[in-house]
Structures are given as structure tokens and as C-alpha cells.
Design an enzyme around this catalytic site. Sequence first.
Site, short mmCIF file in Angstrom:
data_model
loop_
_atom_site.label_atom_id
_atom_site.label_comp_id
_atom_site.label_asym_id
_atom_site.label_seq_id
_atom_site.Cartn_x
_atom_site.Cartn_y
_atom_site.Cartn_z
N ASP A 45 16.84 45.83 47.66
CA ASP A 45 17.78 44.72 47.76
C ASP A 45 18.84 45.04 48.81
OD1 ASP A 45 19.93 46.21 46.50
OD2 ASP A 45 18.96 45.81 44.57
N LYS A 67 19.08 39.91 45.86
CA LYS A 67 19.82 38.79 45.30
C LYS A 67 21.18 38.72 45.99
CE LYS A 67 17.83 39.88 40.79
NZ LYS A 67 18.13 40.31 39.40
N MET A 178 31.55 43.43 41.72
CA MET A 178 31.10 42.04 41.82
C MET A 178 32.15 41.08 41.25
SD MET A 178 27.27 42.97 40.42
CE MET A 178 28.00 43.84 39.04
#
Length: 264
Positions: A45, A67, A178
Site C-alpha cells: 500500500d 487505500k 490518521m
Amino acid sequence: MLTASEEPATTGGRVTLIGGGPGVEDLLTVRAKQALREADVVLYDRLGPYRTLPQLAPGAELIDVGKTPGHHPVSQAEIEKLMVAKAREGKHVVRLKGGDPFVFGRGGEEVNTCLAEGIPVTTVPGISSSIAVPAAAGIPVTYRGVAHAFTVISGHQPLTDTEFEALAKLGGTIVVLMGIGTLPQLTSGLRKAGLASSVPVAIVEKGYSPEQRTTVTTLGDAVTAAGRARCASPAVVVIGEVVRQHRDFSATLEHVLAQPLGAS
């Protein structure tokens, strides 16, 4: 003789989960690099050190399953199905993630999927961005006489009132991974739980990349400052008095890494 239900799930296939650290090749562990060299397939990723994968995993099939916030072109279930399918073909499958696989990386889910399917699986720890990215900005998550503990939380989902109250009472440093998308809820929740608006906050974007940038503000002004600076993911949010320990918040990445902690 084995019956059909007793047949081994794979004929040499296996899975290795690798923590890629904060995304630069030279922070991969020796064991991680060895596993990549031996890989037949690499599922990667955007938060791992993917740019040099052709050199790190020569001859391997490279599959981007990355993602981005709010956009998951390959779902977690599909990633796990692909991982299992490739291993059942007898291949060594490496799942390369950013940070550490077991720190908000869903590594535990992937291990359990492999075990349920009878596929051998091993893990290679990685340097967690919760520690590495603040350090790249010159911010220690603990500091004698300032913070003797730190708590790492995910910003993907807003916390409950009870969780906010526990964080505010615990003290120390709060590190949010995040957390850009839920920054308004995070800051208002902590303030409501009793954390002072004057508590320092640092938002470190794109740690260990040439685009690394740190925005320093306070809990009360964090949302406005983030909007003004157009802060974007990936970013690590550091909340606590340790933010004061690094004096040159405009330093380049090279300067931060070359100077003693706290040097200006």
C-alpha cells in the site's frame, strides 16, 4: 493416507506480514529486506516503502492494494482473499504495510485469516509511525519531567465521551494516527473532557519524505491552523507538552535528523 479434509492447505505457499516503517527503504529491518528478496508476490500500500519495490523484491509480482482516506478500491476482505489465493498457488506472499502490522494495520486479522485457512504465516515488526514520525520532526513522545507515558489512538473513528475523559485524566502525550479527518471531534472532545486549550499540538505530515512538514498550534486553535495550512493525510498528530521540546519547527528533515534533539 490423508483424506481430502486432512490435505495440507498449501504446497509450499506461505505469507509474511512486514511492517515497512514510516515509508523509507533504509528504515526497513534486515529481516524485512530478506523476506522481500524471497517474495514471489508482494501486496503493498501507499504507506510502505513501495517506490523501490522492483529493487527490493526482484522478480516478484507487485500488486497495489492501497487505500486512501475514504477510498478503498480493494477491500480488506478482498486483500485477504487474494493473499490466501496466491499462497495456495505455492507462492511466498509478502504483505507490506506502513508502520507496524499490529498498530492499526489490521495485521491481526490477516494472521487469523491465514491460520483459519491452514497457511503458514510469520510477521516482521516495523518501526511504528507513532514514534518515528514525531521523532523525524524533533519531538520525543516521552521526556523526563514532562511526559512519562504516551498513548497511541486511531483517528479513523471518533472516540466516546468516556474515552476522551480517560485520555484527559491520564496525562502524558497523545499520538493520533490518521487523525486529520476527525480533528474537529478530537480537539473538541479533549477540551470538553478537561484538557486545556493551550496544550501544544503538532501536526506532522508526510514524515520522512521530502514533503515533510510540521504545523505547530494549540488544542484550541488546531482545527483553524490545520485548515489554514491545508494539512492532509498521511499525518501524525502529537498532543502534549513534549511538543515544546523541539525549538525549530521549520527545520528541514535533513536538519532534524542531523541535529541533537532540541537543538535549534
